[in-house]
Design an enzyme around this catalytic site. Sequence first.
Site, PDB file in Angstrom:
ATOM      1  N   TYR A 121       0.828  -1.202   0.000  1.00 43.76           N
ATOM      2  CA  TYR A 121       0.000   0.000   0.000  1.00 43.76           C
ATOM      3  C   TYR A 121       0.863   1.253   0.000  1.00 43.76           C
ATOM      4  O   TYR A 121       1.911   1.293   0.648  1.00 43.76           O
ATOM      5  CB  TYR A 121      -0.890   0.055   1.244  1.00 43.76           C
ATOM      6  CG  TYR A 121      -2.069  -0.881   1.224  1.00 43.76           C
ATOM      7  CD1 TYR A 121      -3.276  -0.496   0.659  1.00 43.76           C
ATOM      8  CD2 TYR A 121      -1.986  -2.146   1.797  1.00 43.76           C
ATOM      9  CE1 TYR A 121      -4.371  -1.335   0.661  1.00 43.76           C
ATOM     10  CE2 TYR A 121      -3.081  -2.995   1.805  1.00 43.76           C
ATOM     11  CZ  TYR A 121      -4.269  -2.586   1.234  1.00 43.76           C
ATOM     12  OH  TYR A 121      -5.343  -3.430   1.245  1.00 43.76           O
TER      13      TYR A 121
ATOM     14  N   TYR B   2      -0.793 -10.123   0.420  1.00 46.78           N
ATOM     15  CA  TYR B   2       0.326  -9.663   1.248  1.00 46.78           C
ATOM     16  C   TYR B   2       0.210 -10.233   2.660  1.00 46.78           C
ATOM     17  O   TYR B   2      -0.886 -10.526   3.132  1.00 46.78           O
ATOM     18  CB  TYR B   2       0.380  -8.131   1.291  1.00 46.78           C
ATOM     19  CG  TYR B   2      -0.877  -7.460   1.809  1.00 46.78           C
ATOM     20  CD1 TYR B   2      -1.076  -7.260   3.176  1.00 46.78           C
ATOM     21  CD2 TYR B   2      -1.869  -7.026   0.929  1.00 46.78           C
ATOM     22  CE1 TYR B   2      -2.224  -6.654   3.655  1.00 46.78           C
ATOM     23  CE2 TYR B   2      -3.027  -6.418   1.400  1.00 46.78           C
ATOM     24  CZ  TYR B   2      -3.195  -6.238   2.753  1.00 46.78           C
ATOM     25  OH  TYR B   2      -4.336  -5.646   3.223  1.00 46.78           O
TER      26      TYR B   2
ATOM     27  N   ARG C 116      -3.386 -11.727   3.575  1.00 47.50           N
ATOM     28  CA  ARG C 116      -4.661 -11.266   3.030  1.00 47.50           C
ATOM     29  C   ARG C 116      -4.807 -11.752   1.601  1.00 47.50           C
ATOM     30  O   ARG C 116      -3.881 -11.614   0.791  1.00 47.50           O
ATOM     31  CB  ARG C 116      -4.745  -9.728   3.005  1.00 47.50           C
ATOM     32  CG  ARG C 116      -4.836  -8.994   4.331  1.00 47.50           C
ATOM     33  CD  ARG C 116      -5.935  -9.454   5.265  1.00 47.50           C
ATOM     34  NE  ARG C 116      -7.237  -9.802   4.703  1.00 47.50           N
ATOM     35  CZ  ARG C 116      -8.189  -8.936   4.337  1.00 47.50           C
ATOM     36  NH1 ARG C 116      -8.006  -7.654   4.454  1.00 47.50           N
ATOM     37  NH2 ARG C 116      -9.350  -9.350   3.856  1.00 47.50           N
TER      38      ARG C 116
ATOM     39  N   HIS D  84      -7.607  -8.195  -2.572  1.00 49.41           N
ATOM     40  CA  HIS D  84      -8.905  -7.568  -2.307  1.00 49.41           C
ATOM     41  C   HIS D  84      -8.853  -6.085  -2.636  1.00 49.41           C
ATOM     42  O   HIS D  84      -7.792  -5.461  -2.636  1.00 49.41           O
ATOM     43  CB  HIS D  84      -9.317  -7.759  -0.846  1.00 49.41           C
ATOM     44  CG  HIS D  84      -8.386  -7.096   0.127  1.00 49.41           C
ATOM     45  ND1 HIS D  84      -7.198  -7.670   0.522  1.00 49.41           N
ATOM     46  CD2 HIS D  84      -8.445  -5.897   0.754  1.00 49.41           C
ATOM     47  CE1 HIS D  84      -6.580  -6.857   1.361  1.00 49.41           C
ATOM     48  NE2 HIS D  84      -7.300  -5.769   1.513  1.00 49.41           N
TER      49      HIS D  84
ATOM     50  N   HIS E 137     -10.827  -2.581  -1.324  1.00 51.31           N
ATOM     51  CA  HIS E 137     -11.729  -1.982  -0.335  1.00 51.31           C
ATOM     52  C   HIS E 137     -12.737  -1.091  -1.049  1.00 51.31           C
ATOM     53  O   HIS E 137     -12.366  -0.320  -1.942  1.00 51.31           O
ATOM     54  CB  HIS E 137     -10.945  -1.132   0.663  1.00 51.31           C
ATOM     55  CG  HIS E 137      -9.975  -1.905   1.497  1.00 51.31           C
ATOM     56  ND1 HIS E 137     -10.297  -2.404   2.734  1.00 51.31           N
ATOM     57  CD2 HIS E 137      -8.697  -2.278   1.279  1.00 51.31           C
ATOM     58  CE1 HIS E 137      -9.251  -3.037   3.251  1.00 51.31           C
ATOM     59  NE2 HIS E 137      -8.256  -2.970   2.378  1.00 51.31           N
TER      60      HIS E 137
END
Lengths: 240, 199
Positions: free
Chosen positions: A106, A145, A155, A158, A160
Amino acid sequence: MTDPLMPRRREVHPVPYWPEYKTSGTRSPSLPLLSMESTPSEETGPRFGHSLIGPHDNNLIVNYTQGAASAVGERIRVHGRVMDETGRGVPQTLVEIWQANAGGRYRHVKDTYFAPLDDSFGGCGRTLTDDDGRYEFMTIKPGAYPWPNRANDWRPAHIHFSIFGHAFGQRLISQMYFEGDPLIDRCPIAATLQDRSQLDRLVAPLEMQQSRGMDYLAYRFDIVLRGQRQSMFENKPEGM
Amino acid sequence: MVQPLETLVETSSQTAGPYVHIGCIPSFAGVQGVYAEDLGLSPISNGAQGEVITITGSVFDGTGWAMRDAMLESWQADASGRYPGQHGADPAVSGFCRFAADADSGEYTLRTVKPGATQGRNGARFAPHISVWIVARGINIGLSTRIYFADEDNSADALLARIEQRPRVDTLLAHKTGAGTYRFDIRLQGQGETVFLDL
């Protein structure tokens, strides 16, 4: 006068406390919620206009560089329809998304995972639904990740989603997963949904017919917000 | 067998996670240049009618730690009790604000106008209040609560009247700390747990 919202069906939502998702332990209320019929504070909500939306806002492949370069990764189109519980499309409502880059990193001051940042990828996008509630984004498929929870938790890929609807009581944040990802079944956050059929509704299918050869794959993700109850009896005094 | 009900089921929530700021307040995450400015920077613009107030507080987890990663949104009526979009509402009040707990101190600040009292169906009365929605890592579905004001008459409020354990009403009251300043802390769990709402 505004219409009352249909009560939120808490059983289709995650449990607030799920031991395998450790952070939920200290961040979940332990007392029952105070339930009552919605009031104007929940039945009204902010509205956002087209003047807010820039030309690249819904294209995460190019919006970080404002069109100067393309992000690294598998090019995908994510599209669907925002509806309410009555099945009506929710027009002109703001949909925001954010995600990791193709390496699972991120762009956030708090993300220290050693997968590299992509100079051409910011990771956020937004759009307004059209008159039928449809929306679409172009982006790259985010990477899986690892995250600090149990010793080896990952995770699944995905995206959000944040959706407003037209009433503040419809406000919703969720996550879209990708068809076929073996990490979904191993994810403690996905597992906060105890009803597997509700989790399945967060998994976007690959949609070849909406994909474009030599360009992008398409994933379909429909979203349902709370509905508003309408009755010709609604504005009568209580009990009459 | 009966006729099928053609209603849909609401999409399930999932946690906003630790990186919610990227999507909602990009500049807080360090993401610059995608949008001209963050959404919901202020619920009021110049010329808003009423008393301008500043509310400060923290969101505490069950250990009493002020969370550094909470994101909050607020929604409210204008000073005369009209919601944005309603007839006669103050055009200088958007009513919506998005703000985050400070990454160092864990404190949030909301600068707005004090809302007026409102009315619901069947004559239900509501004292001045601001709706608040809280999301963060570890919160699996956004938490709703309300900021009322200790220096207002809250005696006829239809929501506060529903709170059985009267001392818990205090968890929804902002207390005045000075001229135009209030304190409102949110406790997710344990001693003094805030009343969270399901409306």
